[in-house]
Design an enzyme around this catalytic site. Sequence first.
Site, PDB file in Angstrom:
ATOM      1  N   SER A 235      95.487  32.377 -24.865  1.00  0.00           N
ATOM      2  CA  SER A 235      94.151  32.376 -24.028  1.00  0.00           C
ATOM      3  C   SER A 235      92.978  31.887 -24.861  1.00  0.00           C
ATOM      4  O   SER A 235      93.197  31.432 -26.074  1.00  0.00           O
ATOM      5  CB  SER A 235      93.887  33.856 -23.734  1.00  0.00           C
ATOM      6  OG  SER A 235      93.490  34.557 -24.932  1.00  0.00           O
ATOM      7  N   LYS A 236      91.870  31.937 -24.287  1.00  0.00           N
ATOM      8  CA  LYS A 236      90.759  31.587 -24.816  1.00  0.00           C
ATOM      9  C   LYS A 236      90.302  32.019 -26.104  1.00  0.00           C
ATOM     10  O   LYS A 236      89.760  31.061 -27.061  1.00  0.00           O
ATOM     11  CB  LYS A 236      89.476  31.794 -23.660  1.00  0.00           C
ATOM     12  CG  LYS A 236      88.374  31.473 -24.089  1.00  0.00           C
ATOM     13  CD  LYS A 236      87.758  30.511 -23.037  1.00  0.00           C
ATOM     14  CE  LYS A 236      86.696  29.779 -23.471  1.00  0.00           C
ATOM     15  NZ  LYS A 236      86.639  28.103 -23.309  1.00  0.00           N
TER      16      LYS A 236
END
Length: 456
Positions: A235-236
């Site tokens: 994820s980010k």
Amino acid sequence: MNMKRDNPRFRFAPSPTGALHIGGARTALYNWLAARHAAAGTLVLRIEDTDRERSTAENVDQILDAMEWLGLTYDEGPISQAGRADRHAAALAQLLASGAAYRDAATAKDVEAWKKEHGAGRGYRGTPTEEPGAAIRLRVPDEGETVVEDLIHGPVAFPNASYDDFVIARADGSVLYNFAVAVDDAEMGITDVVRGDDHLSNTPKQLLVLKALGHEPPRYAHLPLLHGPDGKKLSKRHGAASVQELRDAGYLPAAVRNYLALLGWGTDDDTTLMSTEELIRRFDVADVGKSAAIFDEKKLRWLNGRFMREMPLDEYTVAVARHLGREPDESLREACAIAQDKAQTLEEVWPLIRFLYEPPVADEKAWGKVMKEGSGEMLAAAAEALGAVEPYAPEAIEGALAPLLDRFDVKPGRLYQPLRVAITGTSVSPGIFESLAALGRERTLERVRDAARRAP
Ligand code: GLU
């Protein structure tokens, strides 16, 4: 002739509900590598835009842009899934006519009640009706199993009895995702489906649809998901998350292709340098491992640095120019020549060469660290030597400065670090002799003399 092997047809089928993320980019890359590996392979790009609320034109553009930057060319498409509504309707009509699908007026509550009555684990079976406003369900057999012959996971069997007669079209006639995918894969002649293993549980439904329509199923390969170095789903928070962010961070498409290709495929060492030609030659989906692969931006950065160092200077200059929005002129080429060994990303080049374009930056910390008692005197002596040296070029400059080390009885760092700070303002620069030469005599003397006056 085995059509499938000689003319395999792959597809990449992103949903345009956001930018192309690293996991999606790897899926696109694997399909592309597999298609290009085959003698006459085809890659179809299908945009799965049936979710009209979340699918936007900007997202489609971002996906196309990301694929172009990555160099992932496709042979057919982009084909809009939503634009194939009439084909989906025709397939629905076929299933209704053959009795493989039926209308059922049951509500969610009715289905719940049915399940209570028939016991958990039993798939819902509805009651056919002629009511035009009812949803359409696919008839799922009560016996046997649906087996996904997965190239990566091996055979995965799903017992039919536990599957509901699932809805393939809503009451308003709009079709559901698994139905549209199966119809499209069949009608586009897709022979190989390579996608993330978050879709593995959809596959039996798609197989049931294909069977009901009388189509032979494609081969499937479900790729293990990507995780971050902490073992959590990518994820980010693991750094760059989309292809656009990788580009902005200064990575090269060839390095990204190399690194993404090795995430789950190929060697145990995910930092092996491989040209795209070599990837194409060696790639085989069947060699993809079963466990989640780790995306580690640090490794990508390292690999990118290797690609950067090995690029021909002209190509390097063009890449840097494009990243900086400048012209790849002779002065940039000279700047690149001295920075090429030092930068791991295109983004790292500018801080290394900025001193050639702008006055030294004011970095108090760097100044305080290297400017010690006696630095002023040494810098003044260096300015004198640099004023006289001929030619004003790296080797001669080194020859002119070296005697100062003996004269002041200091280690190289005591002279060269202050010089570096004098001309750049920072303690990070390309090689000091190359930097002094690239800056030119006049500007060098100006900066070194100025620093000599201010230094202790
Ligand atoms: N549209 C799906 C996605 O973006 C992929 C479906 C498929 O490859 O079958 O996750």
